[in-house]
Design a protein around this motif. Sequence first.
Motif, PDB file in Angstrom:
ATOM      1  N   TRP A   1       0.842  -1.209   0.000  1.00 54.35           N
ATOM      2  CA  TRP A   1       0.000   0.000   0.000  1.00 54.35           C
ATOM      3  C   TRP A   1       0.871   1.250   0.000  1.00 54.35           C
ATOM      4  CZ3 TRP A   1      -0.766   3.922   3.691  1.00 54.35           C
ATOM      5  CH2 TRP A   1      -1.902   4.735   3.490  1.00 54.35           C
TER       6      TRP A   1
ATOM      7  N   TRP B   1      -6.076  -0.099  -4.779  1.00 62.09           N
ATOM      8  CA  TRP B   1      -5.536   0.744  -3.705  1.00 62.09           C
ATOM      9  C   TRP B   1      -6.619   1.042  -2.668  1.00 62.09           C
ATOM     10  CZ3 TRP B   1      -6.729   5.558  -1.764  1.00 62.09           C
ATOM     11  CH2 TRP B   1      -5.786   6.125  -0.885  1.00 62.09           C
TER      12      TRP B   1
ATOM     13  N   THR C   1      -6.673  -0.091   1.280  1.00 56.28           N
ATOM     14  CA  THR C   1      -6.881   0.875   2.362  1.00 56.28           C
ATOM     15  C   THR C   1      -7.955   0.364   3.320  1.00 56.28           C
ATOM     16  OG1 THR C   1      -6.380   2.632   0.770  1.00 56.28           O
ATOM     17  CG2 THR C   1      -7.310   3.300   2.875  1.00 56.28           C
TER      18      THR C   1
END
Length: 1083
Positions: free
Chosen positions: A762, A815, A819
């Motif tokens: 990440w 992404w 998260t």
Amino acid sequence: MCRLPIKACQQNTHTKVSTEHNKECLINISKYKFSLVISGLTNILKNVNNMRIFGETAEKNLYLSQLIILDTLEKCLAGQPKDTMRLDETMLVKQLLPEICHFIHTYREGNQHAAELRSSASGVLFSLSCNNFNAVFSRISTRLQELTVCSEDNADVHDIELLQYISVDCSKLKRLLQETVFKFKALKKVAQLAVINSLEKAFWNWVENYPDEFTKLYQTPQTDMADCAEKLFDLVDGFAESTKRKAAVWPLQIILLVLCPEIIQDIAKDVVEETKMNKKLFLDNLRKALAGHSGSRQLTESAAIACVKLCKASTYINWEDNSVIFLLVQSMVVDLKNLLFNPSKPFSRGNQNADVDLMIDCLVSCFRINPHNNQHFKICLAQNSPSTFHYVLVNSLHRIITNSALDWWPRIDAVYCHAVELRSMFSDTLHRAMQGCGAHPAIRMTPSLTFKEKMTSLKFKEKPTDLETRSYKFLLLSLVKLIHADPKLLLCNPRKQGPDSQGSTAELISGLVQLVPQSSMPDIAQEAMEALLVLHQLDSIDLWNPDAPIETFWEISSQMLFYICKKLTSHQILSSTEILKWLREILICRNKFLLKTKQSDRSSCHFLLLYDVSGSGTSQISLDHDEMIRCAPGATLRKGKGNSSMESTTGCSGTPICRQAQTKLEVALYMFLWSPDIEAVLVAMSCFRHLCEEADIRCGVDEVSVHNFLPNYNTFMEFASVSNMMSTGRAALQKRVMALLRRIEHPTAGNTEAWEDTHAKWEQATKLILNYPKTKMEDGQVTESLHKTIVKRRMSHVSGGGSIDLSDTESLQEWINMTGFLCALGGVCLQHRSSAGLATYSPPMGPLNERKGSMISMVSTEGSVETPVSKFIDRLLTLMVCNHEKVGLQIRTNIKDLVGLELSPALYPMLFNKLKNTISKFFDSQGQVLLTDTNTQFVEQTIAIMKNLLDNHTEGSSEHLGQASIETMMLNLVRYVRVLGNLVHAIQIKTKLCQLVEVMMERRDDLSFCQEMKFRNKMVEYLTDWVMGTSNQATDEDVKCLTRDLDQASMEAVVSLLAGLPLQPEEGDGVELMEAKSQLFLK
């Protein structure tokens, strides 16, 4: 038609599944509406064939579309109802046959798709001719008639070549022979040669599809068939005036002779009738040419072909029915094998594919005639024999395994004695293929006997050429297919002790495992997965090491699991979803074996002891690529990077690798939960079920709690139940995943490592996103193109140094999913961090001093050393005000929603403190507000996050909300917002803040306050200033409306603050205090 690749363009799993479903529906419908379906498919095929295409991708999609249609047609025709009307048959011929012939006739040598299309079209023609033979035969017969009167030397003979592809039984073959006898003399030479070549293939169509009919021919000779065959023999014998013509007709002549059992017996006698002398002379010439005495290479090659055909045909005849034909075979087979299998002078006609097919036919036929005479097997197995010999042997063995139609054909177990040499061939070929394509060299283990021992060191070090690499890949694919077809052939260990058996099995499986992630060899990788699945079947596992099956199973299977999961978590495998599906099947097989072992011998619970359920074991191993599998029972397992070693014992062989494999499997499954591919997420969730099943099996013996094996067993079962939600959209599925991740109660090695690895990816992805398009330009067009074409939907590949293209929505979605994953699972990792002093877990990836920033490392956290979770929260706070020109808004919106709605409640106290500390920096040392756009943006985001968080009532939130006070943060928010003025945006922020205050008071019982009364009074003092402030003075109607909303929101907030609130002004003496209370009340 809109589902075909030529129309859909992009092919993903969903469109493929949809296409397969449509095919199945059409096949079922064709049983009732045959003519309608066939007519429709024919029209679609016509339309697709007439399409104009541009570019390589369009050409490939056209080819795939044609294959889909042809495959559907073949299956529909195979199920054609018997009562199809004559009118339908005419329609089939008029419409469909020309289209099918188009593919067969327009074959282009060298075209990568042409061969497959031709094969598929010939399958359709075969199915068509099964029930519509008259229609197809009529076309061939008509063309033969036309050619009898044709004066052109280069006449079109394509329709005659259809003979090679049609379905013929005994009566139909007779018709073909009669037709040929009737018209052969009148045909031109080109047509005669076409007929000769095609009839021979028609014969094999008959024998291979109706072997019983051919066998019966030798039990009950059919005079009419023999008469036709003899007449045609004489005709082609007269045609063969020159050496070239003889070479062309000998293969058909031997077939025609085989169709005459009585003639074969007659010519074997000392005295032969005059009419049959030409047959005897033919056989004499055949023997002479085979021995190399004909003086013509062309005749020698033709004799070899004819003798192989004779050998092959003889295998369909029971030797008890006609021993003469076997005597005929025996008189030629020695010379034949000497010609075809001479290492010093390999047989070659300039067409390698045809030569290989001929040699395979010969080897298979010789085995079926006499399985115990395997001298030619030894020649092919020899390490110094040509690679073609190896390829021929492997494919011959595969055919022996997969094609055993007749009762008297010997089975493959006669070759089990050569298992050692075959394993050696596999190891050597694997090494050379991997070396040639630039992959990591194959795992080196104990050398395997003959094949490697004979290898010179010089030859071993030489890197193979491209041509050699290609041949090694073909051989490797054939070897893997052989393992898939019959794993016992390579598992067999005659006269070997247990440790040796386990070592050879480990080497075999390790080689296959290495092939699974090989993107440069996708067909081999797929076949390797199938082979490994077969090796994990119950009867195969028992052969891994019959002396210690359970210990061997744990050790080898766990190492395989560890290696594959390690590759999956790297996210550098293109077909990761397919590999995950395969892994699910492996887990099912493992559980079947465990269940069988448990049920068959309840008194022996070794398999339960193979995993340290107490969690007290701290020994570890780290398996690198070069030493994935190295051990046998009693051998030493060495660490990959450390200095310590562990002696594995008979009672608990493989305990560390079992634990590591389970950890790595959990890591892989967790990390697939944030994939943008819905199918990958669902497959990963379904795999949790099999983890639970394994725990159930292993805990059922001594009634050990299942939670000793899987602390988060209950949540895993919930994951498995959600995996059935096939119709779920991406957003809904991710929301459900995050809800379940928040329910993970117990920190484990698996979920902690998954969080850490995801966090690292990440961070890398975040940097690339924030640097876009700068990163894209620096990496250049080559990297960008590579990313687009190869790593289209695996953005995490960027952690290995790739680029990112934000025009690809899948990248940003991944992404976002990462998260959410980190937010939801962060709480349990924080819990692991706080209890690290009591942990007994040993890190799965090498020694402690090599684990960078691990939350579960056994090191003290004195001072203000930040944990990865803390760093993650800090990073989130900075992204709350991300101003990236392309994706800034998306990032801010998603951070606000994910932190506010999906954050693990255990992280609330940390979040509150960090928000408080950040907002406190928005004031100078005198308490004056530092008003900036970024600060304002942060404040607005904080208000939205806090409202979502308090409003959400997330499970477990009540327990954690009170662990950190929010008084200071709330007061600072109000102090900051009150100086924003009365512009539209400022009014909106004030309104949201009032709504937050109201929600805060609703959750008052869950929150903790240091000085609640003083805090509430201060809030009342601030908020009452906003009531009836400027709503009447505003001139703009929109502003008026917003101001009224603020009036209402602030009044409702004040009401909630005042409920049960005693008056408590600032500190002062008694008289001033009473006066202050009076003023507060009046206010």
